[in-house]
Design a protein around this motif. Structure first.
Motif, PDB file in Angstrom:
ATOM      1  N   ARG A 203       0.858  -1.185   0.000  1.00 52.80           N
ATOM      2  CA  ARG A 203       0.000   0.000   0.000  1.00 52.80           C
ATOM      3  C   ARG A 203       0.889   1.228   0.000  1.00 52.80           C
ATOM      4  NH1 ARG A 203      -3.599  -2.478   4.876  1.00 52.80           N
ATOM      5  NH2 ARG A 203      -4.754  -4.011   3.655  1.00 52.80           N
ATOM      6  N   GLY A 204       1.043   1.774  -1.182  1.00 47.94           N
ATOM      7  CA  GLY A 204       1.909   2.936  -1.331  1.00 47.94           C
ATOM      8  C   GLY A 204       1.137   4.172  -1.716  1.00 47.94           C
ATOM      9  N   HIS A 205       1.767   5.008  -2.530  1.00 49.64           N
ATOM     10  CA  HIS A 205       1.105   6.249  -2.940  1.00 49.64           C
ATOM     11  C   HIS A 205       1.560   6.614  -4.341  1.00 49.64           C
ATOM     12  CE1 HIS A 205       4.854   8.506  -2.265  1.00 49.64           C
ATOM     13  NE2 HIS A 205       4.997   7.752  -1.183  1.00 49.64           N
ATOM     14  N   ASP A 206       0.716   7.329  -5.041  1.00 48.66           N
ATOM     15  CA  ASP A 206       1.003   7.845  -6.377  1.00 48.66           C
ATOM     16  C   ASP A 206       0.884   9.354  -6.316  1.00 48.66           C
ATOM     17  OD1 ASP A 206       1.354   8.346  -9.020  1.00 48.66           O
ATOM     18  OD2 ASP A 206      -0.459   7.342  -9.718  1.00 48.66           O
ATOM     19  N   GLU A 207       2.061  10.014  -6.230  1.00 47.53           N
ATOM     20  CA  GLU A 207       2.114  11.474  -6.087  1.00 47.53           C
ATOM     21  C   GLU A 207       1.266  11.940  -4.903  1.00 47.53           C
ATOM     22  OE1 GLU A 207       1.042  13.194  -9.814  1.00 47.53           O
ATOM     23  OE2 GLU A 207       2.871  12.522 -10.830  1.00 47.53           O
ATOM     24  N   GLY A 208       1.410  11.225  -3.806  1.00 46.04           N
ATOM     25  CA  GLY A 208       0.732  11.619  -2.580  1.00 46.04           C
ATOM     26  C   GLY A 208      -0.632  10.990  -2.375  1.00 46.04           C
ATOM     27  N   THR A 209      -1.216  10.426  -3.414  1.00 37.47           N
ATOM     28  CA  THR A 209      -2.516   9.780  -3.295  1.00 37.47           C
ATOM     29  C   THR A 209      -2.329   8.297  -2.998  1.00 37.47           C
ATOM     30  OG1 THR A 209      -3.471  11.319  -4.884  1.00 37.47           O
ATOM     31  CG2 THR A 209      -4.692   9.282  -4.460  1.00 37.47           C
ATOM     32  N   PRO A 210      -2.945   7.756  -1.940  1.00 34.86           N
ATOM     33  CA  PRO A 210      -2.796   6.334  -1.626  1.00 34.86           C
ATOM     34  C   PRO A 210      -3.159   5.456  -2.819  1.00 34.86           C
ATOM     35  CG  PRO A 210      -3.875   7.467   0.188  1.00 34.86           C
ATOM     36  CD  PRO A 210      -3.789   8.451  -0.947  1.00 34.86           C
ATOM     37  N   ALA A 211      -2.308   4.488  -3.126  1.00 40.13           N
ATOM     38  CA  ALA A 211      -2.519   3.584  -4.266  1.00 40.13           C
ATOM     39  C   ALA A 211      -1.662   2.350  -4.089  1.00 40.13           C
ATOM     40  CB  ALA A 211      -2.162   4.288  -5.577  1.00 40.13           C
ATOM     41  N   MET A 212      -2.186   1.207  -4.554  1.00 39.53           N
ATOM     42  CA  MET A 212      -1.391  -0.020  -4.534  1.00 39.53           C
ATOM     43  C   MET A 212      -0.211   0.123  -5.488  1.00 39.53           C
ATOM     44  SD  MET A 212      -2.386  -2.223  -2.346  1.00 39.53           S
ATOM     45  CE  MET A 212      -1.378  -3.570  -2.952  1.00 39.53           C
ATOM     46  N   GLN A 213       0.933  -0.307  -5.051  1.00 35.63           N
ATOM     47  CA  GLN A 213       2.139  -0.256  -5.862  1.00 35.63           C
ATOM     48  C   GLN A 213       2.676  -1.667  -6.073  1.00 35.63           C
ATOM     49  OE1 GLN A 213       3.503   2.714  -7.244  1.00 35.63           O
ATOM     50  NE2 GLN A 213       1.510   3.441  -6.538  1.00 35.63           N
ATOM     51  N   VAL A 214       3.143  -1.929  -7.271  1.00 32.91           N
ATOM     52  CA  VAL A 214       3.677  -3.254  -7.609  1.00 32.91           C
ATOM     53  C   VAL A 214       4.944  -3.074  -8.430  1.00 32.91           C
ATOM     54  CG1 VAL A 214       3.235  -5.468  -8.726  1.00 32.91           C
ATOM     55  CG2 VAL A 214       1.337  -4.219  -7.681  1.00 32.91           C
ATOM     56  N   ARG A 215       5.954  -3.852  -8.139  1.00 31.48           N
ATOM     57  CA  ARG A 215       7.128  -3.910  -9.006  1.00 31.48           C
ATOM     58  C   ARG A 215       7.709  -5.320  -8.946  1.00 31.48           C
ATOM     59  NH1 ARG A 215       9.734   0.294  -5.513  1.00 31.48           N
ATOM     60  NH2 ARG A 215      10.848  -0.767  -3.828  1.00 31.48           N
ATOM     61  N   GLY A 216       8.496  -5.641  -9.962  1.00 35.84           N
ATOM     62  CA  GLY A 216       9.043  -6.983 -10.009  1.00 35.84           C
ATOM     63  C   GLY A 216      10.142  -7.120 -11.034  1.00 35.84           C
ATOM     64  N   PHE A 217      10.663  -8.326 -11.150  1.00 25.87           N
ATOM     65  CA  PHE A 217      11.675  -8.630 -12.155  1.00 25.87           C
ATOM     66  C   PHE A 217      11.636 -10.130 -12.431  1.00 25.87           C
ATOM     67  CE2 PHE A 217      13.800  -9.393  -8.178  1.00 25.87           C
ATOM     68  CZ  PHE A 217      14.699 -10.431  -8.414  1.00 25.87           C
ATOM     69  N   ALA A 218      12.237 -10.533 -13.530  1.00 18.17           N
ATOM     70  CA  ALA A 218      12.229 -11.936 -13.930  1.00 18.17           C
ATOM     71  C   ALA A 218      13.634 -12.380 -14.307  1.00 18.17           C
ATOM     72  CB  ALA A 218      11.280 -12.155 -15.110  1.00 18.17           C
ATOM     73  N   VAL A 219      13.933 -13.650 -14.044  1.00 16.72           N
ATOM     74  CA  VAL A 219      15.269 -14.194 -14.268  1.00 16.72           C
ATOM     75  C   VAL A 219      15.161 -15.590 -14.875  1.00 16.72           C
ATOM     76  CG1 VAL A 219      17.323 -15.115 -13.074  1.00 16.72           C
ATOM     77  CG2 VAL A 219      16.431 -12.864 -12.469  1.00 16.72           C
ATOM     78  N   TRP A 220      16.076 -15.893 -15.795  1.00 15.11           N
ATOM     79  CA  TRP A 220      16.277 -17.256 -16.270  1.00 15.11           C
ATOM     80  C   TRP A 220      17.479 -17.832 -15.533  1.00 15.11           C
ATOM     81  CZ3 TRP A 220      15.987 -17.819 -22.333  1.00 15.11           C
ATOM     82  CH2 TRP A 220      14.717 -17.388 -22.774  1.00 15.11           C
ATOM     83  N   ASP A 221      17.316 -19.013 -14.973  1.00 17.65           N
ATOM     84  CA  ASP A 221      18.431 -19.739 -14.357  1.00 17.65           C
ATOM     85  C   ASP A 221      18.864 -20.816 -15.346  1.00 17.65           C
ATOM     86  OD1 ASP A 221      20.109 -21.399 -12.979  1.00 17.65           O
ATOM     87  OD2 ASP A 221      18.790 -21.711 -11.260  1.00 17.65           O
ATOM     88  N   CYS A 222      19.998 -20.595 -15.963  1.00 25.60           N
ATOM     89  CA  CYS A 222      20.458 -21.510 -17.009  1.00 25.60           C
ATOM     90  C   CYS A 222      21.674 -22.320 -16.569  1.00 25.60           C
ATOM     91  CB  CYS A 222      20.750 -20.749 -18.290  1.00 25.60           C
ATOM     92  SG  CYS A 222      19.279 -19.959 -18.984  1.00 25.60           S
ATOM     93  N   GLY A 223      21.802 -22.553 -15.273  1.00 26.88           N
ATOM     94  CA  GLY A 223      22.868 -23.403 -14.748  1.00 26.88           C
ATOM     95  C   GLY A 223      24.242 -22.885 -15.106  1.00 26.88           C
ATOM     96  N   PRO A 224      25.079 -23.704 -15.740  1.00 26.88           N
ATOM     97  CA  PRO A 224      26.444 -23.279 -16.089  1.00 26.88           C
ATOM     98  C   PRO A 224      26.480 -22.070 -17.024  1.00 26.88           C
ATOM     99  CG  PRO A 224      26.221 -25.659 -16.271  1.00 26.88           C
ATOM    100  CD  PRO A 224      24.839 -25.110 -16.080  1.00 26.88           C
TER     101      PRO A 224
END
Length: 279
Positions: A203-224
């Motif tokens: 539960r964050g804010h968008d320019e001062g207005t309360p708003a749900m915030q989401v962020r993420g990232f993705a990874v490939w695990d390719c062993g060697p």
């Protein structure tokens, strides 16, 4: 069956068990389709005959009912997709990890300073030795990637080299002509150990207005062949947002950099919504 391990303060619970707990806390009648899960909670000693939850469940229940931050890990590997994560509440932090072929997840209370370590362990982050590749950056489209992935079911009776060649042919036919990228992407698809994406919501804010915030990232695990950060399409991805023309960008990274990506995923204090002043 649901269970509790007193030595580590951990629970094994399925979604059906959590649904029963939700109905019980709300004082609602448990639907008939959850009768078996209801009975299993009683048999495990986590609920009495009157439907009262064991006090041991209180910290977990309070955390799941009123989360401050929810971190989700979606991991795809040999045994399909698994869902793990961490829920941060007011005073408690719990991780949950699923197991291939099981409906139940393991819920464990964490110390807050162990949070990044726990998330890194969920994705099997390892600082192992890696081999050289022709290029550390791959830029193409999702259509090219899908063409390569579509060959995987046909590789079972081929040697490793033959499999990479077949994937490479599919990538080339789909429009990837740059030799170093074609060679590297074919090897990554053939040698991928797992792919996963990690997101945080709060539960964050968008320019001062309360708003749900989401962020993420993705990874490939390719062993060697190492870890590859999927910079494009960037997370979080919404349904219908990706098609064949969507750019794909993979950048080789290492375990230390992935650890930093996990750390950066957690919201800073100033990113949370401020509570309104009392009236």
């Amino acid at each position: 069956m649901p269970s509790y391990d007193s030595t580590r303060g951990r629970f094994r619970l399925a979604e059906s068990h959590l649904a029963v707990i939700g109905h019980r806390i709300a004082g609602e009648e448990v639907p008939s389709e959850l009768d078996e899960a209801d009975r299993e909670l009683r048999d495990a000693g986590l609920m009495d005959e009157a439907g009262n939850l064991d006090i041991l469940l209180s910290p977990l229940v309070s955390t799941l009912r009123a989360p401050t931050v929810v971190l989700h890990v979606e991991a795809l590997g040999e045994h399909g997709t698994l869902h793990h994560g961490v829920t941060i509440g007011d005073g408690y932090v719990y991780s949950h990890e699923s197991w291939p072929g099981s409906d139940e997840s393991e819920y464990v209370r964490l110390e807050p300073n162990m949070l990044v370590w726990a998330l890194a362990r969920m994705v099997n982050l390892q600082g192992e030795e890696t081999v050289q590749v022709a290029t550390p950056v791959i830029e193409t489209t999702m259509a090219v990637l899908n063409a390569g992935l579509s060959t995987l079911d046909s590789l079972r009776n081929l040697t490793a080299e033959e499999g990479v060649n077949r994937i490479g042919e599919a990538l080339k036919d789909a429009g990837l002509t740059q030799k170093s990228q074609l060679s590297t992407l074919a090897k990554l698809i053939a040698g991928m150990r797992a792919s996963w994406r990690m997101t945080a919501a709060w539960r964050g804010h968008d320019e001062g207005t309360p708003a749900m915030q989401v962020r993420g990232f993705a990874v490939w695990d390719c062993g060697p062949l190492g870890y590859w950060h999927r910079e494009l399409p960037a997370e979080p991805i919404l349904p219908g947002q990706v098609d064949g023309t969507t750019p794909l960008k993979l950048v080789r990274t290492d375990a230390k950099e992935v650890w930093q990506l996990i750390s950066d995923l957690l919201p800073a204090k100033e990113e949370f919504a401020t509570a309104p002043p009392p009236r």
